[in-house]
Design an enzyme around this catalytic site. Structure first.
Site, short mmCIF file in Angstrom:
data_model
loop_
_atom_site.label_atom_id
_atom_site.label_comp_id
_atom_site.label_asym_id
_atom_site.label_seq_id
_atom_site.Cartn_x
_atom_site.Cartn_y
_atom_site.Cartn_z
N ASP A 151 27.29 63.60 41.55
CA ASP A 151 26.33 64.62 41.10
C ASP A 151 25.20 63.98 40.28
O ASP A 151 24.86 64.45 39.20
CB ASP A 151 27.03 65.72 40.30
N HIS A 194 31.97 69.25 31.18
CA HIS A 194 32.99 68.71 32.08
C HIS A 194 32.98 67.19 32.03
O HIS A 194 31.99 66.59 31.61
CB HIS A 194 32.73 69.18 33.51
N GLN A 262 34.21 67.43 39.10
CA GLN A 262 33.75 67.70 37.72
C GLN A 262 34.67 68.73 37.09
O GLN A 262 34.60 69.91 37.42
CB GLN A 262 32.29 68.19 37.75
N ARG A 292 20.19 66.14 25.51
CA ARG A 292 20.03 67.28 26.42
C ARG A 292 21.42 67.85 26.68
O ARG A 292 22.27 67.19 27.29
CB ARG A 292 19.40 66.81 27.73
N ASP A 294 23.85 69.61 28.50
CA ASP A 294 23.93 69.99 29.92
C ASP A 294 24.79 71.24 30.10
O ASP A 294 25.86 71.37 29.50
CB ASP A 294 24.58 68.82 30.68
N GLU A 336 19.99 73.12 28.04
CA GLU A 336 19.75 73.30 29.47
C GLU A 336 20.48 74.56 29.91
O GLU A 336 21.64 74.52 30.31
CB GLU A 336 20.23 72.10 30.30
N HIS A 400 15.03 67.29 38.11
CA HIS A 400 15.91 66.76 39.15
C HIS A 400 16.67 67.89 39.85
O HIS A 400 17.35 67.66 40.82
CB HIS A 400 16.90 65.79 38.52
N ARG A 525 18.92 68.53 46.62
CA ARG A 525 18.13 68.12 45.45
C ARG A 525 17.68 66.67 45.55
O ARG A 525 16.72 66.26 44.89
CB ARG A 525 18.95 68.33 44.16
C1 GLC Z 1 23.15 70.62 35.11
C2 GLC Z 1 22.44 69.46 35.75
C3 GLC Z 1 22.74 69.44 37.20
C4 GLC Z 1 24.21 69.28 37.37
C5 GLC Z 1 24.98 70.33 36.58
C6 GLC Z 1 26.39 69.92 36.43
O1 GLC Z 1 22.73 71.83 35.59
O2 GLC Z 1 21.07 69.57 35.52
O3 GLC Z 1 22.06 68.43 37.86
O4 GLC Z 1 24.51 69.42 38.73
O5 GLC Z 1 24.51 70.48 35.28
O6 GLC Z 1 26.50 68.87 35.48
C1 GLC Z 2 22.98 75.09 36.37
C2 GLC Z 2 22.04 76.24 36.61
C3 GLC Z 2 21.77 76.43 38.05
C4 GLC Z 2 21.35 75.09 38.60
C5 GLC Z 2 22.51 74.14 38.46
C6 GLC Z 2 22.22 72.80 39.00
O1 GLC Z 2 24.22 75.55 36.63
O2 GLC Z 2 22.51 77.44 36.06
O3 GLC Z 2 20.76 77.34 38.27
O4 GLC Z 2 20.98 75.24 39.90
O5 GLC Z 2 22.77 73.97 37.13
O6 GLC Z 2 21.74 72.86 40.24
#
Ligand code: GLC
Ligand code: GLC
Length: 659
Positions: A151, A194, A262, A292, A294, A336, A400, A525
């Site tokens: 990921d 996670h 994850q 950040r 996450d 985020e 990203h 992505r």
């Molecule tokens: C956040 C990240 C995304 C990732 C997800 C799980 O949303 O930006 O790229 O897939 O968390 O860690």
């Molecule tokens: C987070 C967001 C979701 C995003 C994902 C990563 O879970 O809530 O909208 O697409 O991360 O792709």
């Protein structure tokens, strides 16, 4: 109120009992008196808050006081280990705790491996970052992660070991310092919802250690997973249906909100909280200025809810915040949360996350570009942009991740838009399924049951550059570049920290080659995570090329912004333009005022001179972008996708004396 007093007294009593043991940590080291005093002062200040948050989360657990003591000792040890240059930074930023509100703040984000391979090589690009005006650099996850699909590094196997292919932890710490010397703050992820299934904790759980099994959510059969799933949202429905993964080796279902590798951490367990607090302090002491956070919405689970944005998620982050204030005072958090705008806002405060992505602005800028109408954007901004004091938006156009249409349904209805149909339209528009669309993007995570989808694609491809270059049509190329610059002009001026996704400054197009890599093929992505384009970078000073035009104009705007104190912090007022295609807003501060106008259509658009006069005394403005004088005696005509930053002439002469 009584309850509050009772907790305050309990907090004071527990600290009195604890302090002698904490002081021991310092007593063992010679010359640590000053460190000890500074730590004690901050600990006493933050303790009542930390204690009461943790009491609320974990007070009923038999080992609460043990965990609390271990946490306090770890904080003391971490402060003692904190490098001197970081303690210096702590002092400076504590004294100027709104340093990040400056008009000189400019963010960038990149993948080290995709950009240049290694941390060592990244140092060679510091001059490039400076040329761009960056003062904040987010390096995408670069810690140890499983081979193959991980990921994009968001499956972390160790928070302390850099992925050996990218470099070493020592190199990361050195880089942090070097960046700091270049005026650039390092930003890293704290992927705390996670771990990967290869993290030591997960491996111990797999080996049957009950203490580590309690770090995660494991279930012997489907009864609880089924019960939870009745109310859960699927985040990656094309990866796997539901939110749980069967592990035949353990004969257990594991909670996996994202990919199956994850594993969600169980924050109801105080040992998890403490372990992650220690990982956080480790990252802080590497020299990270901003973490950040996450996937913040997902960190607390409650049966019968969607397990997003639970009150305990806030308490956990606030407790981390209190810990940071004591042991790494300069550390900031960026949230985020890519969810409903009300929920996004709920994470933002000086006591929780001081910074937050602004997914609403991001999504609605794309929405306005598609519709050529600013009504939803302007309406949403007018009541959703303001943040509590001491906080700032991170304004971005691409990241990203995918683009999700996270606007509020009632905001849409209020301006006569059907929210469901509109999301369908936007997905169609940005995935090239809508006739006449300029955009080239791909769908991400289409859910066959709900019809939901999100969008992948680079800024330039979504803004039409890819299609225009394919058609070899100079007029279309010109419009696409103007769209790219228009969007940037908004994030550069509207208030908050603009964040540039590296590559976008050169108009980088989609990279479809990810489909040949089995570890990436299922995740669209990757189309917008291309490797650095060296050829484009070399063209950056050549205005006859598309990369050169984007780079030249963008860096000029970034420099202009740095000269305008009116653009600092986040006070913003949406203004009238009386034209449905022209976004207008006012920024002011430090005796300056800027009226920004942005034409979201490919047709010239009028704005009445009378209207402009409402925003500045006198009868002339200077457009700081084009350096032209605008008379309010006439109608102002904005060219296709033109934006202007207007300042009353008499103010502009003082603000930019060389003009
Ligand atoms: C956040 C990240 C995304 C990732 C997800 C799980 O949303 O930006 O790229 O897939 O968390 O860690
Ligand atoms: C987070 C967001 C979701 C995003 C994902 C990563 O879970 O809530 O909208 O697409 O991360 O792709």
């Amino acid at each position: 109120m009584r309850e509050h007093e009772r907790i305050q007294r309990a907090a004071a009593r527990s600290l009195d009992r604890l302090w002698p043991r904490v002081a021991q940590v310092f007593a063992q080291v010679e010359g640590a008196d000053e460190d000890c005093a500074a730590f004690e002062q901050r600990l006493r200040r933050e303790w009542p808050r930390l204690f009461s948050l943790l009491l609320g989360l974990y007070g009923t657990q038999y080992d609460f006081f043990y965990q609390l003591e271990q946490l306090a000792l770890a904080m003391a040890q971490s402060w003692l280990n904190r490098p001197r240059w970081l303690k210096q930074r702590d002092r400076v930023r504590e004294a100027d705790h709104e340093w990040f509100q400056s008009e000189r703040m400019m963010g960038g984000v990149l993948y080290v491996d995709r950009f240049c391979g290694t941390l060592r090589r990244l140092r060679e690009f510091i001059p490039y970052f400076q040329e761009l005006g960056l003062s904040y650099l987010h390096l995408m996850p670069l810690f140890a992660a499983p081979e193959g699909n991980n990921d994009g590094g968001y499956a972390v196997s160790s928070y302390r070991q850099v992925n050996p292919r990218i470099g070493t932890t020592a190199e990361l710490a050195e880089l942090a310092r070097e960046l700091d010397a270049a005026g650039i703050s390092l930003v890293l992820d704290f992927v705390f919802n996670h771990t990967s299934d290869e993290h030591e904790w997960a491996q111990r759980a797999q080996a049957g250690d009950p203490d580590y099994q309690e770090f995660y959510f494991l279930f012997p059969d489907r009864s609880l997973p089924d019960a939870y799933e009745r109310t859960l949202r699927e985040i990656f429905p094309t990866v796997r249906r539901g939110s749980f993964t069967w592990r035949p080796d353990m004969q257990r279902w594991v909670w996996t909100t994202f990919n199956s590798f994850q594993w969600d951490l169980n924050y109801a367990n105080p040992a998890v909280f403490r372990a992650m607090a220690e990982e956080m302090l480790f990252l802080a002491n590497l020299g990270v200025a901003v973490l950040r956070l996450d996937a913040v919405p997902f960190i607390w689970k409650r049966m019968g809810t969607n397990c997003e944005n639970q009150p305990e998620a806030h308490q956990i982050i606030q407790a981390f915040n209190a810990i940071a204030r004591v042991a790494a005072p300069a550390l900031l958090f960026k949230s985020e949360a890519i969810v409903h705008p009300d929920d996004v806002l709920s994470y933002v405060s000086a006591q929780e996350c001081q910074l937050s992505y602004n997914p609403l602005l991001m999504a609605l800028l794309w929405e306005a570009l598609a519709t050529r109408e600013i009504k939803l954007l302007a309406h949403s901004l007018s009541h959703r942009f303001r943040l509590p004091p001491g906080c700032a938006w991170i304004n971005y156009l691409r990241s990203h991740d995918d683009i999700g249409w996270t606007f509020d349904d009632n905001d849409a209805r209020a301006v006569g838009i059907d929210p469901w149909g509109h999301r369908q339209f936007l997905n169609a528009f940005y995935t090239g399924r809508f006739p006449g669309s300029f955009a080239r993007g791909l769908p991400f995570q289409e859910n066959p049951d709900t019809g939901d989808a999100r969008v992948s694609g680079t800024l330039a491809s979504l803004a039409g550059l890819e299609q225009a270059l394919d058609q070899g049509d100079p007029a279309a190329i010109d419009l696409a570049i103007k769209r790219v610059l228009l969007l940037h002009s908004v994030i550069l001026s509207i208030g908050g920290i603009p964040l540039l996704y590296l590559g976008d400054e050169l108009g980088t197009l989609n990279d479809y080659s990810y489909v040949t890599d089995p570890a990436k093929a299922d995740d669209s992505r990757w189309v917008h995570r291309p490797a650095r384009n060296q050829a484009a970078m070399e063209q950056r000073h050549d205005p006859t090329t598309a990369p050169g035009r984007v780079f030249g104009e963008l860096t000029r705007l970034i420099r202009l912004r740095m000269q305008l104190p009116a653009l600092r912090d986040g006070e913003m007022m949406v203004a009238r333009s009386d034209n449905p295609r022209v976004l207008a807003y006012v920024r002011q501060g430090d005796g300056q005022r800027v009226l920004a106008l942005a034409n979201f259509s490919e047709q010239p658009q009028p704005v009445a001179g009378n209207l402009l006069r409402m925003y500045g005394p006198g009868n002339a403005f200077i457009d700081l972008v084009s350096r032209q004088t605008i008379s309010t005696a006439e109608t102002l005509t904005l060219q296709p996708y033109q934006f202007v930053w207007l300042m009353p002439t008499w103010l502009a002469e003082r603000a930019l004396p060389e003009s």
